[in-house]
Design a protein around this motif. Structure first.
Motif, PDB file in Angstrom:
ATOM      1  N   ALA A  24      35.374  17.490   8.648  1.00 23.10           N
ATOM      2  CA  ALA A  24      36.098  18.646   9.172  1.00 23.10           C
ATOM      3  C   ALA A  24      35.650  19.927   8.479  1.00 23.10           C
ATOM      4  CB  ALA A  24      37.599  18.440   9.005  1.00 23.10           C
ATOM      5  N   ALA A  25      35.428  19.867   7.169  1.00 22.45           N
ATOM      6  CA  ALA A  25      35.000  21.059   6.433  1.00 22.45           C
ATOM      7  C   ALA A  25      33.605  21.510   6.862  1.00 22.45           C
ATOM      8  CB  ALA A  25      35.030  20.772   4.937  1.00 22.45           C
ATOM      9  N   VAL A  26      32.680  20.575   7.003  1.00 28.19           N
ATOM     10  CA  VAL A  26      31.318  20.924   7.431  1.00 28.19           C
ATOM     11  C   VAL A  26      31.334  21.462   8.860  1.00 28.19           C
ATOM     12  CG1 VAL A  26      29.055  19.958   8.001  1.00 28.19           C
ATOM     13  CG2 VAL A  26      30.143  19.391   5.837  1.00 28.19           C
ATOM     14  N   GLY A  27      32.112  20.846   9.720  1.00 28.40           N
ATOM     15  CA  GLY A  27      32.210  21.314  11.105  1.00 28.40           C
ATOM     16  C   GLY A  27      32.799  22.710  11.191  1.00 28.40           C
ATOM     17  N   ALA A  28      33.850  22.985  10.424  1.00 28.41           N
ATOM     18  CA  ALA A  28      34.450  24.322  10.430  1.00 28.41           C
ATOM     19  C   ALA A  28      33.473  25.356   9.896  1.00 28.41           C
ATOM     20  CB  ALA A  28      35.732  24.314   9.604  1.00 28.41           C
ATOM     21  N   TRP A  29      32.793  25.036   8.801  1.00 27.30           N
ATOM     22  CA  TRP A  29      31.821  25.978   8.232  1.00 27.30           C
ATOM     23  C   TRP A  29      30.695  26.263   9.218  1.00 27.30           C
ATOM     24  CZ3 TRP A  29      26.662  24.726   7.082  1.00 27.30           C
ATOM     25  CH2 TRP A  29      25.939  25.775   6.494  1.00 27.30           C
ATOM     26  N   LEU A  30      30.168  25.231   9.846  1.00 25.26           N
ATOM     27  CA  LEU A  30      29.059  25.382  10.788  1.00 25.26           C
ATOM     28  C   LEU A  30      29.476  26.219  12.000  1.00 25.26           C
ATOM     29  CD1 LEU A  30      26.127  24.455  11.063  1.00 25.26           C
ATOM     30  CD2 LEU A  30      26.951  22.463  12.297  1.00 25.26           C
ATOM     31  N   THR A  31      30.650  25.957  12.526  1.00 27.04           N
ATOM     32  CA  THR A  31      31.127  26.692  13.693  1.00 27.04           C
ATOM     33  C   THR A  31      31.361  28.163  13.362  1.00 27.04           C
ATOM     34  OG1 THR A  31      32.189  24.692  14.519  1.00 27.04           O
ATOM     35  CG2 THR A  31      32.933  26.773  15.454  1.00 27.04           C
ATOM     36  N   VAL A  32      32.070  28.419  12.278  1.00 26.96           N
ATOM     37  CA  VAL A  32      32.374  29.803  11.905  1.00 26.96           C
ATOM     38  C   VAL A  32      31.100  30.566  11.563  1.00 26.96           C
ATOM     39  CG1 VAL A  32      33.528  31.225  10.156  1.00 26.96           C
ATOM     40  CG2 VAL A  32      34.730  29.305  11.198  1.00 26.96           C
ATOM     41  N   ASP A  33      30.190  29.948  10.838  1.00 20.13           N
ATOM     42  CA  ASP A  33      28.958  30.624  10.441  1.00 20.13           C
ATOM     43  C   ASP A  33      28.101  30.984  11.651  1.00 20.13           C
ATOM     44  OD1 ASP A  33      26.971  31.535   8.517  1.00 20.13           O
ATOM     45  OD2 ASP A  33      25.819  29.739   9.114  1.00 20.13           O
ATOM     46  N   LYS A  34      27.860  30.047  12.538  1.00 18.57           N
ATOM     47  CA  LYS A  34      26.995  30.303  13.694  1.00 18.57           C
ATOM     48  C   LYS A  34      27.634  31.287  14.672  1.00 18.57           C
ATOM     49  CE  LYS A  34      23.743  27.849  12.187  1.00 18.57           C
ATOM     50  NZ  LYS A  34      22.586  28.501  11.608  1.00 18.57           N
ATOM     51  N   THR A  46      20.800  43.231  18.268  1.00 16.49           N
ATOM     52  CA  THR A  46      19.592  42.749  17.599  1.00 16.49           C
ATOM     53  C   THR A  46      19.424  41.241  17.706  1.00 16.49           C
ATOM     54  OG1 THR A  46      20.781  42.518  15.522  1.00 16.49           O
ATOM     55  CG2 THR A  46      19.669  44.629  15.925  1.00 16.49           C
ATOM     56  N   ALA A  47      20.229  40.595  18.532  1.00 18.11           N
ATOM     57  CA  ALA A  47      20.187  39.138  18.641  1.00 18.11           C
ATOM     58  C   ALA A  47      18.914  38.700  19.350  1.00 18.11           C
ATOM     59  CB  ALA A  47      21.394  38.623  19.395  1.00 18.11           C
ATOM     60  N   THR A  48      18.298  37.683  18.802  1.00 16.73           N
ATOM     61  CA  THR A  48      17.112  37.095  19.421  1.00 16.73           C
ATOM     62  C   THR A  48      17.552  35.911  20.273  1.00 16.73           C
ATOM     63  OG1 THR A  48      16.737  35.588  17.582  1.00 16.73           O
ATOM     64  CG2 THR A  48      15.700  37.771  17.433  1.00 16.73           C
ATOM     65  N   PRO A  49      16.669  35.451  21.173  1.00 18.43           N
ATOM     66  CA  PRO A  49      17.032  34.259  21.959  1.00 18.43           C
ATOM     67  C   PRO A  49      17.332  33.045  21.070  1.00 18.43           C
ATOM     68  CG  PRO A  49      15.154  35.345  22.958  1.00 18.43           C
ATOM     69  CD  PRO A  49      15.430  36.053  21.667  1.00 18.43           C
ATOM     70  N   VAL A  50      16.665  32.946  19.929  1.00 21.34           N
ATOM     71  CA  VAL A  50      16.943  31.826  19.020  1.00 21.34           C
ATOM     72  C   VAL A  50      18.359  31.928  18.478  1.00 21.34           C
ATOM     73  CG1 VAL A  50      16.297  30.773  16.830  1.00 21.34           C
ATOM     74  CG2 VAL A  50      14.526  31.524  18.411  1.00 21.34           C
ATOM     75  N   ASP A  51      18.777  33.155  18.111  1.00 23.47           N
ATOM     76  CA  ASP A  51      20.144  33.331  17.604  1.00 23.47           C
ATOM     77  C   ASP A  51      21.176  32.959  18.655  1.00 23.47           C
ATOM     78  OD1 ASP A  51      19.253  34.236  15.150  1.00 23.47           O
ATOM     79  OD2 ASP A  51      19.347  36.363  15.711  1.00 23.47           O
ATOM     80  N   VAL A  52      20.925  33.336  19.886  1.00 15.99           N
ATOM     81  CA  VAL A  52      21.923  33.143  20.931  1.00 15.99           C
ATOM     82  C   VAL A  52      21.940  31.694  21.419  1.00 15.99           C
ATOM     83  CG1 VAL A  52      22.642  33.817  23.250  1.00 15.99           C
ATOM     84  CG2 VAL A  52      21.802  35.538  21.660  1.00 15.99           C
ATOM     85  N   TYR A  53      20.793  31.199  21.845  1.00 12.95           N
ATOM     86  CA  TYR A  53      20.780  29.883  22.478  1.00 12.95           C
ATOM     87  C   TYR A  53      20.872  28.736  21.466  1.00 12.95           C
ATOM     88  CZ  TYR A  53      19.610  32.565  26.555  1.00 12.95           C
ATOM     89  OH  TYR A  53      19.643  33.473  27.568  1.00 12.95           O
ATOM     90  N   VAL A  54      20.160  28.819  20.365  1.00 15.43           N
ATOM     91  CA  VAL A  54      20.249  27.773  19.346  1.00 15.43           C
ATOM     92  C   VAL A  54      21.574  27.868  18.598  1.00 15.43           C
ATOM     93  CG1 VAL A  54      19.175  26.850  17.271  1.00 15.43           C
ATOM     94  CG2 VAL A  54      17.748  27.663  19.139  1.00 15.43           C
ATOM     95  N   GLY A  55      22.065  29.096  18.412  1.00 14.97           N
ATOM     96  CA  GLY A  55      23.368  29.283  17.752  1.00 14.97           C
ATOM     97  C   GLY A  55      24.495  28.645  18.523  1.00 14.97           C
ATOM     98  N   GLN A  56      24.400  28.693  19.863  1.00 14.29           N
ATOM     99  CA  GLN A  56      25.430  28.055  20.688  1.00 14.29           C
ATOM    100  C   GLN A  56      25.452  26.543  20.477  1.00 14.29           C
ATOM    101  OE1 GLN A  56      24.732  29.110  24.758  1.00 14.29           O
ATOM    102  NE2 GLN A  56      25.236  31.270  24.449  1.00 14.29           N
ATOM    103  N   VAL A  57      24.267  25.963  20.414  1.00 15.34           N
ATOM    104  CA  VAL A  57      24.188  24.508  20.228  1.00 15.34           C
ATOM    105  C   VAL A  57      24.762  24.121  18.863  1.00 15.34           C
ATOM    106  CG1 VAL A  57      22.616  22.558  20.032  1.00 15.34           C
ATOM    107  CG2 VAL A  57      22.251  24.259  21.803  1.00 15.34           C
ATOM    108  N   TRP A  58      24.396  24.881  17.824  1.00 15.49           N
ATOM    109  CA  TRP A  58      24.917  24.582  16.491  1.00 15.49           C
ATOM    110  C   TRP A  58      26.428  24.790  16.423  1.00 15.49           C
ATOM    111  CZ3 TRP A  58      22.946  21.634  13.064  1.00 15.49           C
ATOM    112  CH2 TRP A  58      21.565  21.487  12.966  1.00 15.49           C
ATOM    113  N   ALA A  59      26.944  25.765  17.131  1.00 13.44           N
ATOM    114  CA  ALA A  59      28.394  25.981  17.170  1.00 13.44           C
ATOM    115  C   ALA A  59      29.091  24.812  17.870  1.00 13.44           C
ATOM    116  CB  ALA A  59      28.708  27.296  17.867  1.00 13.44           C
ATOM    117  N   ILE A  60      28.473  24.294  18.924  1.00 14.15           N
ATOM    118  CA  ILE A  60      29.052  23.134  19.618  1.00 14.15           C
ATOM    119  C   ILE A  60      29.041  21.910  18.703  1.00 14.15           C
ATOM    120  CG2 ILE A  60      28.676  21.502  21.515  1.00 14.15           C
ATOM    121  CD1 ILE A  60      27.746  23.923  23.183  1.00 14.15           C
ATOM    122  N   ILE A  61      27.931  21.695  18.004  1.00 16.06           N
ATOM    123  CA  ILE A  61      27.858  20.559  17.067  1.00 16.06           C
ATOM    124  C   ILE A  61      28.912  20.710  15.968  1.00 16.06           C
ATOM    125  CG2 ILE A  61      26.412  19.454  15.308  1.00 16.06           C
ATOM    126  CD1 ILE A  61      24.013  20.023  17.152  1.00 16.06           C
TER     127      ILE A  61
END
Length: 132
Positions: A24-34, A46-61
């Motif tokens: 739960a702690a790792v999931g919360a940190w990952l979601t909030v950070d991304k 200034t968002a790049t496609p990597v920030d937007v599209y890969v960030g969404q996947v990491w937030a879902i994980i």
């Protein structure tokens, strides 16, 4: 004295509890950070496609890990509640063994007599058959 083992001494219970908290702690940190990185990048433009599209996947994980950790904590709570409903059975206490009687019995025990072997059968040596 009860025969019911305590949950405090149960290793699987502690593995479930600690693992759920860590997940739960790792999931919360990952979601909030991304989501924070994505939000800052998108609002500043200034968002790049990597920030937007890969960030969404990491937030879902991260959200999946957070939900898994919360589910594990709920299972830990359910395990503790169910364990409290299990009836306790009393332990039958038996009397202690008196080991001093065994030592006296061994000292006074009769010893079986053996008869010596006086005659043995003669040993006959056999020569191997010739090879053909």
């Amino acid at each position: 004295m009860t025969v019911r083992p305590s949950l405090v001494r149960s290793i699987p219970f502690w593995i479930l509890l600690v693992g759920s908290l860590a997940t739960a702690a790792v999931g919360a940190w990952l979601t909030v950070d991304k989501l924070a990185v994505m939000s800052v990048g998108l609002s500043a433009g200034t968002a790049t496609p990597v920030d937007v599209y890969v960030g969404q996947v990491w937030a879902i994980i991260g959200g999946i890990l957070l939900a898994t950790g919360i589910l594990g904590l709920a299972l830990t709570l359910v395990t503790a509640v169910i364990r409290s409903f299990v009836p306790v059975t009393d332990v039958e206490i038996i009397e202690a063994l008196d080991w001093s009687d065994d030592e006296d019995a061994l000292e006074n025990a009769p010893v079986a007599e053996t008869t010596p072997v006086t005659e043995t059968a003669p040993v006959v040596e056999v020569e191997p058959a010739p090879q053909r």
